[in-house]
Write a protein that holds these residues in place. Structure first.
Motif, PDB file in Angstrom:
ATOM      1  N   GLN A  34     -11.571  -2.414   4.485  1.00 45.79           N
ATOM      2  CA  GLN A  34     -11.954  -1.816   6.482  1.00 45.79           C
ATOM      3  C   GLN A  34     -11.598  -2.927   6.627  1.00 45.79           C
ATOM      4  O   GLN A  34     -10.503  -4.174   6.205  1.00 45.79           O
ATOM      5  CB  GLN A  34     -13.137  -2.495   5.694  1.00 45.79           C
ATOM      6  N   VAL A  35     -10.721  -2.015   8.222  1.00 49.31           N
ATOM      7  CA  VAL A  35     -10.408  -2.981   9.127  1.00 49.31           C
ATOM      8  C   VAL A  35     -11.402  -3.896  10.187  1.00 49.31           C
ATOM      9  O   VAL A  35     -12.624  -3.624  10.264  1.00 49.31           O
ATOM     10  CB  VAL A  35      -9.821  -1.774   9.867  1.00 49.31           C
ATOM     11  N   ARG A  36     -10.733  -5.261   9.794  1.00 48.51           N
ATOM     12  CA  ARG A  36     -11.052  -6.596  10.619  1.00 48.51           C
ATOM     13  C   ARG A  36     -11.724  -5.902  12.330  1.00 48.51           C
ATOM     14  O   ARG A  36     -10.283  -5.850  12.689  1.00 48.51           O
ATOM     15  CB  ARG A  36     -10.784  -7.536   9.757  1.00 48.51           C
ATOM     16  N   ILE A  37     -12.774  -6.178  12.868  1.00 52.15           N
ATOM     17  CA  ILE A  37     -13.328  -6.119  13.779  1.00 52.15           C
ATOM     18  C   ILE A  37     -13.243  -7.803  14.925  1.00 52.15           C
ATOM     19  O   ILE A  37     -14.186  -8.363  13.804  1.00 52.15           O
ATOM     20  CB  ILE A  37     -14.893  -5.559  14.169  1.00 52.15           C
ATOM     21  N   TYR A  38     -12.398  -8.047  15.884  1.00 56.15           N
ATOM     22  CA  TYR A  38     -12.254  -8.973  16.132  1.00 56.15           C
ATOM     23  C   TYR A  38     -13.015  -8.980  17.352  1.00 56.15           C
ATOM     24  O   TYR A  38     -13.520  -9.709  18.241  1.00 56.15           O
ATOM     25  CB  TYR A  38     -10.872  -9.160  16.834  1.00 56.15           C
ATOM     26  N   GLU A  79      -3.508  -4.812  11.374  1.00 50.16           N
ATOM     27  CA  GLU A  79      -4.994  -4.480  10.404  1.00 50.16           C
ATOM     28  C   GLU A  79      -5.049  -3.079   9.949  1.00 50.16           C
ATOM     29  O   GLU A  79      -5.250  -2.193   8.907  1.00 50.16           O
ATOM     30  CB  GLU A  79      -6.080  -4.948  11.142  1.00 50.16           C
ATOM     31  N   THR A 123      -2.983  -7.297  16.800  1.00 49.45           N
ATOM     32  CA  THR A 123      -3.319  -7.931  15.397  1.00 49.45           C
ATOM     33  C   THR A 123      -4.839  -6.860  14.791  1.00 49.45           C
ATOM     34  O   THR A 123      -4.463  -6.481  13.744  1.00 49.45           O
ATOM     35  CB  THR A 123      -4.276  -8.914  15.268  1.00 49.45           C
ATOM     36  N   PRO A 124      -5.605  -6.383  15.400  1.00 48.03           N
ATOM     37  CA  PRO A 124      -6.229  -5.316  15.321  1.00 48.03           C
ATOM     38  C   PRO A 124      -5.462  -3.593  14.338  1.00 48.03           C
ATOM     39  O   PRO A 124      -5.423  -2.918  13.894  1.00 48.03           O
ATOM     40  CB  PRO A 124      -6.930  -4.682  16.474  1.00 48.03           C
ATOM     41  N   GLU A 143     -13.524   0.514  14.393  1.00 49.76           N
ATOM     42  CA  GLU A 143     -15.040   1.070  14.133  1.00 49.76           C
ATOM     43  C   GLU A 143     -14.740   2.536  13.640  1.00 49.76           C
ATOM     44  O   GLU A 143     -15.221   2.654  12.599  1.00 49.76           O
ATOM     45  CB  GLU A 143     -16.333   0.944  14.773  1.00 49.76           C
ATOM     46  N   ASN A 202     -12.271   2.694  10.751  1.00 45.49           N
ATOM     47  CA  ASN A 202     -13.448   2.245   9.359  1.00 45.49           C
ATOM     48  C   ASN A 202     -14.223   2.965   9.466  1.00 45.49           C
ATOM     49  O   ASN A 202     -14.429   3.849   7.652  1.00 45.49           O
ATOM     50  CB  ASN A 202     -14.371   1.007   9.978  1.00 45.49           C
ATOM     51  N   GLN A 249      -4.847  -0.791   6.409  1.00 47.59           N
ATOM     52  CA  GLN A 249      -5.140   0.225   6.040  1.00 47.59           C
ATOM     53  C   GLN A 249      -4.805   1.443   5.423  1.00 47.59           C
ATOM     54  O   GLN A 249      -4.986   2.254   4.951  1.00 47.59           O
ATOM     55  CB  GLN A 249      -6.964  -0.603   6.578  1.00 47.59           C
TER      56      GLN A 249
END
Length: 604
Positions: A221-225, A205, A201-202, A235, A238, A209
């Motif tokens: 922005q990439v979501r941080i899980y 993402e 999933t990351p 991070e 991003n 992006q």
């Protein structure tokens, strides 16, 4: 095709890898466990069978020693001591005759059993084996145990025990293990999907992006899980996105600055690569050369600039790195003087040229102005030298004794005064022109009536027109003309100059007409004469300083050659235009415009 892509995803690769690991582990563990379990059950079965057989052999030994063997006692003994199910027992004497059996078919009693296992047991050899019973289709354990007393063989205990329960138990264990394996695989698949999603999933993402960044979108922005390595990767990505956005913004800003500089430069700029192929042409260069951007892009620089002898120029570039040259270029049918400044760019640490920058300047007007300046200096020098020479000559004559002759000295003094007035007019006109050129002039713009203006000029030149026998007329429309915005003294100076020229170059019995009419946002005033006119070749230069159509006649009449230049400057600073149209030996028409005066305008 979709299935192949499906199994090429990282998520399913992780799931399949986990499933294979669990499957291999279960197979290895299962093989070892089943083999150990089977060995345990078989050993237990064999030990039980041997124990039962040995116990039974010891107890029937005493019965076999008797001459009359009690069959009923032996049957009771076997039923009481033998505890195995699905097993048949035969007791044979020393001749191989069946004394008793636990089988349902009692017909075997009294018959001789000739099986190989029994014959070997009668010889004193214990024999046991696992065999397949074709009737029951089951595996059985066959045991032939000799019953001895010392070295004497008293009989044989023959046992056939079914092993189906052992293998049935093994099949149940295998079934349980297989079920456990399937459940483990299902659980592993579920956990693998969950676990792989935490990884993929990351990554998806980041991929999304990255794809957006390829399209130029740096706002996402990439979501941080999580805070693990994957989260740190997100991070970092991003941060990379923000840095790239800043870098691209700076690059774009620099690019816009460069583009703005190149666009707003008055000089033309052409950039070529190391092979002299054009990669950039700004608009001034396109305008100077009269070519389009697409037309010259990618073409050879020397070909576009029409530079001959490429090898010679390359040699100069290698030697000097830059050079300057002037060349006449035909632009839209007009020959222009273009100044080229070439600079060769070299990569750091490399001898090979990385590009050429050519700066183009259209110096046609500059050269024309320089030429005019030189002519102006020469004309001023000439105009001043003539009266000065005259002054010097007459002063020397006076000094040498002419002053003693009253009549001749007075005539000399009149000449000196005329030449002095001529020099004064020349210097005054030059000063006036220099103020206009430097913008150091003051205008008293007031509402001005063209009717009154032309009438005043008419009255001022009425006597002169009578003396020179030239008719002076004023032609005005019946309706009153609107007021114009002008400085009265400056416009009178313009009219005086134009009418003086008209009368100066007109013959007797001709007419000079002053005419005025309204145009859009202006009033046009015209001065028309029937004089000698101006040749067409002189019309383009008529407003130049010190330019005279008839130089001898102008000087004899005291002209400085600056009148029309001053008139033109005055009209231009008023916001008007001045034109001249003439035909040789037929007359000349000079017209100029003055802007209308608005009621709400300030008087400055």
């Amino acid at each position: 095709m979709k299935r192949i892509r499906f199994f090429q995803t990282v998520q399913w690769k992780v799931v399949i890898l986990y499933l294979l690991l669990i499957l291999i582990a279960m197979q290895v563990i299962g093989a070892y466990f089943i083999r150990a379990t089977e060995s345990y059950y078989l050993n237990n079965f064999n030990e039980t069978l041997n124990t039962q057989a040995n116990l039974l052999a010891v107890n029937v030994e005493k019965y076999l020693e008797e001459e009359n063997i009690p069959r009923e006692d032996i049957d009771n003994l076997i039923r009481n001591l033998f505890a195995l199910r699905n097993a048949d027992v035969q007791l044979l004497d020393q001749n191989g005759t069946v004394l008793t059996t636990t089988e349902e078919n009692k017909a075997f009693i009294g018959q001789k059993n000739t099986r190989a296992e029994i014959n070997m047991a009668l010889l004193g050899t214990r024999n046991e084996s696992i065999q397949y019973n074709p009737e029951t289709r089951q595996r059985v354990k066959v045991l032939a145990l000799p019953i001895k007393k010392g070295t004497k063989i008293l009989g044989v205990l023959y046992m056939v025990a079914s092993m189906e329960e052992v293998y049935h138990t093994m099949r149940q264990i295998n079934g349980i293990f297989a079920t456990g394996t399937v459940l483990a695989l299902l659980l592993t698949a579920a956990l693998g999907i969950v676990l792989s999603r935490t990884i993929t999933t990351p990554v998806k993402e980041i991929t999304r992006q990255a794809t957006a960044m390829v399209g130029g979108d740096f706002n996402g922005q990439v979501r941080i899980y999580s805070e693990d390595e994957i989260g740190q990767l997100g991070e970092t990505f991003n941060l990379l996105t923000r840095k790239l956005k800043q870098a691209l913004s700076q690059t774009e800003a620099e690019k816009e600055k460069l583009s703005s500089i190149l666009t707003n430069m008055t000089d033309g700029v052409i950039a070529a690569d190391g092979n002299r192929n054009i990669i950039l042409v700004n608009k001034p260069a396109q305008r100077i050369l009269g070519v389009g951007y697409k037309k010259v892009l990618g073409k050879n620089l020397y070909e576009v600039l029409a530079i001959p002898g490429e090898e010679e120029w390359d040699f100069l570039f290698k030697e000097n790195g830059s050079m300057l040259m002037d060349m006449n270029v035909d632009v839209d049918g007009e020959e222009r003087l273009i100044r080229f400044s070439f600079t060769v760019l070299k990569s750091r640490g490399e001898e090979k040229k990385s590009g050429i920058i050519a700066v183009l300047q259209d110096v046609t007007e500059q050269e024309a102005m320089e030429k005019e300046r030189k002519e102006f200096v020469a004309n001023v020098s000439h105009e001043l030298r003539t009266p000065l020479t005259t002054l010097k000559s007459y002063l020397e004559a006076l000094e040498e004794g002419v002053i003693d002759d009253p009549e001749l000295s007075r005539r000399f003094l009149r000449v000196l005064l005329n030449e002095t007035d001529r020099m004064t007019r020349l210097v005054t006109d030059l000063l006036q022109l220099s103020r206009y050129d430097a913008g150091q002039y003051m205008l008293d713009l007031q509402p001005l009536s063209v009717h009154e203006l032309l009438q005043d000029v008419f009255e001022r030149f009425a006597l002169r027109s009578q003396q020179e026998n030239i008719a002076l007329q004023v032609d005005l429309p019946a309706d009153s003309l609107p007021l114009v915005k002008a400085d009265r003294d400056n416009i009178i100076q313009v009219l005086d100059n134009l009418i003086s020229n008209a009368m100066k170059y007109s013959n007797e019995n001709t007419t000079v007409v002053m005419r005025a009419h309204e145009e859009e946002e202006a009033v046009r005033i015209e001065i028309i004469d029937e004089g000698m006119g101006i040749r067409r070749r002189d019309l383009d230069r008529i407003f130049e300083r010190f330019y005279r159509v008839d130089k001898a006649r102008s000087r004899s009449m005291g002209g400085t050659g600056l009148g029309l230049s001053i008139a033109r400057q005055i009209v231009l600073v008023h916001g008007g235009t001045i034109d001249i149209d003439s035909e040789w030996q037929k007359g000349t028409r000079v017209s100029f415009t003055l802007p209308l005066y608005g009621e709400n305008e300030d008087e400055t």
